[in-house]
Design a protein around this motif. Structure first.
Motif, PDB file in Angstrom:
ATOM      1  N   LEU A 176       0.958  -1.221   0.055  1.00  0.00           N
ATOM      2  CA  LEU A 176      -0.076  -0.005   0.186  1.00  0.00           C
ATOM      3  C   LEU A 176       0.970   1.192  -0.030  1.00  0.00           C
ATOM      4  O   LEU A 176       1.584   1.540   0.920  1.00  0.00           O
TER       5      LEU A 176
ATOM      6  N   ASP B  27      -2.352   5.351   1.711  1.00  0.00           N
ATOM      7  CA  ASP B  27      -3.203   5.886   0.822  1.00  0.00           C
ATOM      8  C   ASP B  27      -4.621   5.057   0.819  1.00  0.00           C
ATOM      9  O   ASP B  27      -4.657   3.992   0.318  1.00  0.00           O
TER      10      ASP B  27
ATOM     11  N   ASP C 213      -7.430   5.404  -0.527  1.00  0.00           N
ATOM     12  CA  ASP C 213      -8.152   5.039  -1.861  1.00  0.00           C
ATOM     13  C   ASP C 213      -7.529   3.791  -2.448  1.00  0.00           C
ATOM     14  O   ASP C 213      -8.218   3.113  -2.912  1.00  0.00           O
ATOM     15  N   ARG C 214      -6.289   3.873  -2.573  1.00  0.00           N
ATOM     16  CA  ARG C 214      -5.526   2.418  -3.028  1.00  0.00           C
ATOM     17  C   ARG C 214      -6.148   1.383  -2.175  1.00  0.00           C
ATOM     18  O   ARG C 214      -6.220   0.104  -2.664  1.00  0.00           O
TER      19      ARG C 214
ATOM     20  N   GLU D  63      -9.224   0.104  -3.413  1.00  0.00           N
ATOM     21  CA  GLU D  63      -9.121  -0.573  -4.399  1.00  0.00           C
ATOM     22  C   GLU D  63      -8.919  -2.055  -4.329  1.00  0.00           C
ATOM     23  O   GLU D  63      -9.372  -2.916  -5.193  1.00  0.00           O
ATOM     24  N   HIS D  64      -8.363  -2.570  -3.269  1.00  0.00           N
ATOM     25  CA  HIS D  64      -8.218  -3.835  -3.047  1.00  0.00           C
ATOM     26  C   HIS D  64      -9.140  -4.758  -2.106  1.00  0.00           C
ATOM     27  O   HIS D  64      -9.006  -6.097  -2.234  1.00  0.00           O
TER      28      HIS D  64
END
Length: 387
Positions: free
Chosen positions: A120, A129, A131-132, A135-136
């Motif tokens: 990450l 982050d 937001d990242r 995504e996962h």
């Protein structure tokens, strides 16, 4: 010739052993029994361990039965960062998501295959982050591991928010709280994590003892890292290090009793050190100065001053500092933490870490600033002569 009185400002590497803890360790060393024995001597050793378990649990708002003693924070993290870490009756994680600025014991010590790990990224302040992370989530069963506080910069992560996000998607969360505990309030329930890892020598306890804290007894690591007898309720085999455990317990109790007062005191000293360094070196750069940080930690760089040179100069002045985590000392390599934050490589080569603790005084901070002024003046004279 009078020897220079040394000043120790490297508490994030290891805090000096507290005198009360040293006395407790010596007392426990005199206990002859094995804690697994049923005779009176064995029961005395067992009582010593269980008292310490209560003390460590109280420091982080956990239940004593969910404290598993290990040889340190590294073993604790290696143990829990496993695909077999799971809620009872469920399968373990198929994917590990780990912060880019994590301690090497997490980045290099986990037990997942390389193709099932995602790193990450962090922003320029060193904060994960989110937001990242989002995504996962939802793709697979995930275990997320993020430090509560970074050992090099002191940056605090939004672990409670991370835990809410992950658990809403059925995942598990581990936080390495080795640097945070004893410096800021740490509570397992408030953070919402499934597991914490701790180490005694960061809070004035002995080296070589740590703990894995589970949020409940509905969690387990099915694939034990150290196998053998049934010690630690089967979680971690091997005869317990009674003396070190006793020292850990007392250090935890002392840290808990002093937490709020000590945090405020150290933050004031840290801020004073930062102001004084900027006064003698106006071009000094404070690493993650705008982020939420541990109250005791200051990482800074003076452009043109290499960390290796500065550490020797400060050491000759009688001051012990660090250029990063102690686990990486002696190795000529850039900090992965600073790289992940996008710090300019030339500046990163000069980053120094000041970390304060229970013995630190205002006089120590003043001595640091005076030494810094002499080091900086030498640097500026060299610049002038080279111009």
């Amino acid at each position: 010739m009078t020897a220079v009185q040394r000043i120790y400002l490297d508490y994030n590497a290891t805090a000096p052993l507290r005198p009360e803890v040293a006395d407790e360790v010596v007392r426990a060393l005199a206990l002859p029994g094995n804690a697994s024995s049923v005779h009176a001597e064995g029961r005395a050793a067992r009582a010593c361990i269980e008292r310490a378990r209560e003390q460590v649990a109280a420091l982080v708002g956990a239940r004593a039965k969910n404290v598993i003693f290990t040889s340190g924070g590294t073993e604790a993290s290696n143990t829990v960062l496993s695909p077999s870490f799971r809620r009872l009756g469920q399968e373990g994680a198929t994917r590990l998501l780990i912060g880019a600025t994590e301690h090497p014991c997490g980045l290099n010590g986990h037990r997942f295959s390389a193709d099932s790990v995602a790193t990450l990224p962090v922003d320029h302040s060193g904060v994960v982050d989110l937001d990242r992370l989002r995504e996962h989530l939802g793709e697979e069963r995930v275990l997320v591991s993020v430090q509560l506080a970074n050992n090099e910069t002191g940056v605090l992560q939004p672990v409670a928010e991370i835990a809410r996000l992950v658990q809403d998607h059925g995942g598990l969360v581990h936080s390495d709280a080795v640097q945070a505990v004893g410096k800021i309030p740490v509570d397992v329930a408030a953070l919402g994590v499934d597991a914490l890892t701790l180490s005694a020598h960061k809070i004035g306890g002995p080296k070589g003892i740590g703990a894995l804290i589970l949020a409940s007894d509905q969690l387990e690591v099915a694939d034990r890292l150290i196998r053998g007898g049934g010690q630690e309720k089967g979680h971690r085999a091997g005869t317990e290090n009674v003396a070190a455990i006793a020292g850990f317990g007392l250090a935890a109790e002392l840290a808990r009793a002093e937490l709020n007062q000590e945090a405020a005191r150290l933050e004031a000293l840290r801020d004073e050190a930062q102001a004084l360094i900027r006064r003698v070196a106006p071009d000094a750069v404070i690493i993650a100065g705008e982020a939420r940080r541990l109250p005791n930690t200051l990482a800074f760089a003076i452009p043109g001053l290499k960390a290796e040179t500065a550490l020797i100069a400060f050491d000759l002045e009688g001051i012990a500092l660090s250029s990063g985590s102690a686990c990486s000392s002696g190795k000529v390599r850039r900090s992965h933490v600073l790289d992940a934050m996008g710090v300019d490589p030339q500046l990163a080569e000069g980053v120094l870490r000041v970390s304060l603790g229970w013995k630190t005084t205002k006089e120590d901070v003043i001595r640091l600033a005076e030494a810094c002024e002499r080091v900086v003046n030498t640097l500026y004279k060299r610049r002038a002569s080279a111009a």
